[in-house]
Design an enzyme around this catalytic site. Structure first.
Site, short mmCIF file in Angstrom:
data_model
loop_
_atom_site.label_atom_id
_atom_site.label_comp_id
_atom_site.label_asym_id
_atom_site.label_seq_id
_atom_site.Cartn_x
_atom_site.Cartn_y
_atom_site.Cartn_z
N ALA A 30 0.85 -1.18 0.00
CA ALA A 30 0.00 0.00 0.00
C ALA A 30 0.89 1.24 0.00
CB ALA A 30 -0.89 0.02 1.25
N MET A 31 0.29 2.39 -0.27
CA MET A 31 1.06 3.63 -0.31
C MET A 31 0.26 4.75 0.34
SD MET A 31 3.78 5.24 -1.11
CE MET A 31 3.91 6.96 -0.62
N ASN A 74 -0.13 7.92 0.21
CA ASN A 74 -0.39 9.24 -0.38
C ASN A 74 -1.35 10.03 0.48
OD1 ASN A 74 0.90 8.11 -2.82
ND2 ASN A 74 -1.02 6.99 -2.99
N HIS A 131 -1.19 1.09 9.32
CA HIS A 131 0.14 1.54 8.91
C HIS A 131 0.04 2.80 8.05
CE1 HIS A 131 4.38 0.60 7.53
NE2 HIS A 131 3.97 1.43 6.56
N GLU A 132 -0.82 2.78 7.06
CA GLU A 132 -0.91 3.91 6.14
C GLU A 132 -1.53 5.13 6.82
OE1 GLU A 132 0.89 3.38 3.71
OE2 GLU A 132 0.88 1.19 3.75
N HIS A 153 1.02 6.97 8.83
CA HIS A 153 1.87 7.84 8.00
C HIS A 153 1.25 9.20 7.71
CE1 HIS A 153 5.31 5.44 6.83
NE2 HIS A 153 4.61 4.49 6.23
ZN LIG Z 1 5.04 2.65 5.25
#
Ligand SMILES: [Zn+2]
Ligand SMILES: *[C@@H]1O[C@H](CO)[C@@H](O)[C@H](O)[C@H]1NC(C)=O
Length: 935
Positions: free
Chosen positions: A323-324, A326, A358-359, A362
């Site tokens: 995953a990312m 953004n 987790h994402e 961030h």
């Molecule tokens: Zn990460």
């Protein structure tokens, strides 16, 4: 990024020449723009991978138009225009801006925003290696003045999973194309010209042009949507609100005909996007349910409100990482976001909730406050990996998910960090320059060791003090950039303010864990009270590849109990210390590193080991579950390093015949797996199977009584151990098990419309049934794989097909990985790795990788997770001099092609093979004898 299989596009001269060549058939290069190969390294700014500090971007206005239909030559493209306003910080006659694989369709235009006119453009040169467009000016820009650079360009919307790329899938027999992005770490420059470094934060105004039948989303909320006609085509123009000041690698824009579900939490809009079929089937519901609570949890934990008005999360059919993060528009591979009540397992559910946590973590740590450069990536990823457990625990409080950290992260990274070829968490800024070097940082050390040392820090500071330092750090640095020592300073302030007692400063303690690689084994001699530490190396004959300014000594926080009674934390600050408290009288026993909150292994004198073994077998409840898993893992690894007898390690598994907890079982199976890898082609195999089969019988019976293989066990980890019971009982040939499994699978084959196999058990059942079956079973699985509409189910079948035992089936399967229509690019290397983990498949996979190295490398070589996983995966069984020779031969034969992000993995494989050879020679007889007569 979230852990997972990570494949990014190749970065190299070959790829560039091809892309430019392909594009120039549709659009001619303006005369003023030439493409020059970059020459020998020199001090010219365009030959350096870091931007000069002459210009500072303020705002961008970017309009992009992806075409979801191929042009007449079969190429998918996007066009765009972008203007960037920047301030000149140091006067210069050169504008260096990142631009990769973009074709300028008109000459760039420079205008001055101040009173003096802009200099004229003299020459424009593209530098494909450093990925710059260099604009040479006739005169200097003036320091303090602002300018605007306008560009028009065209790029390929390719299927390489990096930058602005396309993903494809079929729905109702119709091919659908999605335009989406993956910028981290260095691919924003593939979407539009930009100052593509994390510290070059700016405000972005994004506009997307797209087919009126599709929807467009980006980091900001939609503020305008109109239909217009461009070049005779009716398109929708969607405009998004200006972003906060942010880094380029966190940008995202997606055009699709996805469906979505939404929920408002106070004023915050939360949406989950995916294929319409998946949304209609309710697969986004679980993600939607947990997102709000996790966001609220982090708001409290960080004591900073979520900085954006919305949070979108999107599941993509093709995605390189897990995953990312953004900012405001998080992207996932489908298995990390979608969950189907009926079909997905509890493991799938855990993955969804942990990756989301987790994402979301961030969104503050990483996005709001960003590390200045990629060398500090470990802090960003280690932090998110640690707190993902806190966020997930908040969403699923009954799971005890924080305990699993020890198996999933600590034990996992110990195996790598105990090699002489490991590397420190922290790298020097000047050592991380090229995209390949940056990509290589996305490894297990960065994620799991980073998380492990932060968990240790949080544990000895206490969670409250840790959170306090974190909160002031985030508040102080919001919207800007930091280096990792900034966090230490804020934690130190929290320590000072709360009067927490520490033997050294936070920085002094952490330097030793961050700046030197590896970790210590602490030996407690309960006869003398001696406590010593030593750098733990799996192969004792190796020397670390690099010196350490701290001589491989650490400041070690030792939590411990004496016969179940918790003792005050002991700080080991020297190589050797003496403590009377650690001496034992009578039948006491000492256990250290309670719950493995410390990043180190523990060894004892033989007598204390013996006492611990007795406790395990007679009253194991006296030892916390996590430490039962630890004793096994420490003993096996200490034995591997020649520090304790191999038979001691094997004896730590004796108590399993009455153990029903997941963690000790999983730890034992992980470690015994190494014995299988080393010995399943030798005479040890038979007696080992008999022993493991005997140990698991009780567990199998336990779950038979508990569930009759119909009910789902109540506990999350019990559900995992039920799977262990089934797969180990079947793989050791327990007839009650194999009958059960083949019957289930046969029923499904007889009527493919009803699959009654329980979701949690499917992976194990599919694998056992395909291993026991032949072509018919395999082909059935392939058909079901092609039909499956839930990504988690597809993944289970894909892994299970690697369990086949007929070589030709496995060879055919290997060939499929080269065809993206059969196996998606994102899944190719993990499929090869699965095949290699099968004893029959391993030599086939190795031959296949060697024969196709050049293709595999050019397709996946720039990425990181999957690529080092691939090399580690196909070589992990290597344990003979002949295999070592082949490996070295492979390294020499392909030196001209390279190994990209797998370079370190290759070195680690060579080192591991050498250690395996020695270990097998030394231990085979003793292991055989023990399995023949276990006691
Ligand atoms: Zn990460
Ligand atoms: C160890 O972990 C268990 C399970 O999470 C927990 O109940 C226990 O309180 C922990 N022990 C210590 C000393 O933190």
């Amino acid at each position: 990024m979230g852990k997972g299989f990570y494949i990014s596009n190749t970065v190299g001269i070959i790829g560039i020449v091809l892309a430019v060549g392909a594009l120039s058939t549709i659009t001619a290069l303006p005369a003023a723009i030439t493409s020059l190969p970059t020459t020998e390294p020199s001090i010219e700014p365009w030959d350096q991978f870091r931007l000069p500090q002459t210009l500072s971007p303020q705002t961008y206005n970017v309009t992009l138009w992806p075409r979801l239909e191929p042009d007449p030559t079969g190429l998918y493209i996007f066009t765009g225009m972008s203007s960037v306003v920047f301030t000149c910080v140091i006067e210069t006659d050169l504008i260096l801006i990142h631009s990769n694989k973009l074709n300028m369709t008109n000459p760039p235009i420079l205008t001055a925003l101040g009173s003096s006119p802009a200099p004229a453009i003299a020459l424009i040169v593209m530098h494909p290696i450093t990925q710059y467009m260099a604009i040479h000016l006739t005169e200097k820009l003036i320091a303090g003045e602002s300018y605007e650079l306008y560009t028009e360009f065209l790029g390929e919307l390719s299927d390489d999973l990096g930058g602005f790329y396309r993903s494809e899938y079929y729905e109702g027999g119709v091919k659908k194309v999605v335009a989406t992005t993956q910028m981290q770490p260095t691919d924003a420059r593939k979407a539009f010209p930009c100052f593509d470094e994390p510290a070059m934060k700016a405000v972005f105004h994004i506009t997307l042009l797209h087919d009126p039948a599709t929807i467009a989303i980006s980091n900001g909320v939609e503020i305008d949507k109109v239909d217009i006609t461009v070049d005779g085509t009716l398109v929708t123009k969607t405009t998004f609100a200006a972003t906060e000041s942010m880094s380029t690698y966190l940008l995202a824009f997606i055009v699709s005909d996805f469906g979505f579900i939404e929920q408002n939490i106070d004023t915050l809009q939360v949406r989950i996007f995916a294929r319409q079929d998946a949304i209609n089937a309710g697969q986004g519901q679980y993600a939607l349910n947990v997102t709000g609570p996790i966001l609220k949890f982090f708001e409290t934990y960080y004591n900073v409100p979520y900085p954006l008005p919305k949070s979108d999360q999107v599941a993509l059919p093709d995605f390189s990482a897990g995953a990312m993060e953004n900012w405001g528009l998080i992207t996932y591979r489908e298995t990390a976001l979608l969950y189907d009540e009926e079909i997905s397992s509890n493991e799938n559910k855990e993955r969804v909730v942990t990756v989301i946590a987790h994402e979301l973590a961030h969104q503050w740590f990483g996005n709001l406050v960003t590390l200045k450069w990629w060398n500090d990536l470990w802090l960003n990823e280690g932090f998110a990996t640690y707190v993902e457990y806190l966020g997930a625990d908040n969403a699923e409080p009954d799971w005890n998910i924080k305990d699993l950290f020890v198996l999933n992260d600590v034990h996992r990274v110990f195996a790598i960090d105990a090699l002489a070829s490991s590397h420190p968490l922290s790298s020097k800024e000047e050592e991380i320059l090229t995209p390949e070097q940056i990509n290589e940082l996305f490894d297990t050390i960065t994620y799991s060791k980073g998380a492990s040392v932060l968990r240790m820090l949080s544990s000895f500071l206490t969670e409250a003090v840790f959170a306090q330092g974190l909160q002031t750090y985030l508040d102080y640095f919001k919207f800007s950039n930091t280096v990792y020592t900034d966090l230490w300073e804020h934690l130190q302030t929290a320590v000072d303010n709360t009067g927490t007692s520490l033997p050294k400063t936070v920085r002094e303690i952490m330097d030793r864990w961050v700046l030197q690689m590896g970790f210590p084994v602490v030996t407690i001699n309960t006869a003398t009270g001696d406590i010593t530490q030593e750098h733990f190396l799996l192969d004792p004959e190796t020397k670390p590849d690099r010196p350490s300014e701290f001589n491989y000594e650490w400041y070690v926080p030792i939590s411990w109990t004496k016969k179940e009674v918790e003792q005050p934390l002991y700080w080991l600050l020297q190589k050797t210390e003496l403590s009377d408290k650690m001496k034992i009288i009578g039948d006491e026993w000492i256990l250290a590193n309670i719950n493995v909150t410390g990043y180190y292994r523990v060894n004892y004198d033989t007598e204390n080991w013996q006492r611990l073994l007795n406790v395990l077998q007679t009253s194991r409840q006296s030892i916390p579950i996590i430490n039962r898993a630890q004793l096994i893992d420490d003993a096996f690894n200490l034995a591997k390093a020649g520090i304790v007898e191999t038979t001691l390690a094997l004896r730590t598994t004796l108590f399993l015949d009455s153990e029903t907890e997941y963690m000790p079982w999983e730890s034992a199976l992980d470690n015994l797996n190494y014995y299988y890898l080393m010995f399943d082609r030798t005479e040890v195999y038979g007696p080992m199977q008999t022993y493991v089969g005997n140990q698991v019988k009780h567990l199998f019976d336990y779950f038979t009584t508990l569930t009759n293989w119909e009910d789902v066990p109540p506990g999350h980890t019990d559900q995992y151990n039920q799977v262990n019971a089934l797969s180990v009982a079947c793989s050791t040939g327990l007839e009650a098990c194999t009958t059960l499994v083949t019957t289930w699978f046969q029923k499904w084959m007889n009527d493919p419309t009803v699959n009654l196999i329980k979701a949690n058990l499917r992976s194990a059942v599919y694998c056992s049934a395909i291993a026991a079956g032949g072509e018919k079973e395999w082909d059935f699985a392939w058909q079901e794989f092609e039909k499956a509409t839930v990504a988690a189910e597809k993944d289970k079948l894909r892994a299970a097909m690697a369990c086949a035992t007929e070589p030709w089936l496995l060879n055919r399967y290997l060939e499929y990985t080269l065809d993206p229509n059969k196996i998606r690019k994102q899944d190719a290397t993990s499929t090869i790795t699965s095949i290699a983990s099968n004893v029959v498949g391993q030599p086939l996979a190795w031959d296949f990788v060697r024969a196709n190295w050049e293709y595999i490398f050019t397709q996946y070589g720039g990425g990181s997770f999957s690529f080092s996983n691939l090399i580690n995966g196909v070589t992990k069984r290597f344990s003979t001099p002949f295999e070592l020779e082949q490996l070295i031969q492979f390294k020499n034969d392909n030196a001209h092609i390279g190994f990209g992000s797998g370079t370190q993995a290759l070195e680690q494989s060579i080192e591991r093979t050498q250690a395996n050879i020695k270990w097998v020679e030394k231990n085979q007889q003793a292991v055989l004898d023990w399995f023949n007569n276990p006691s």
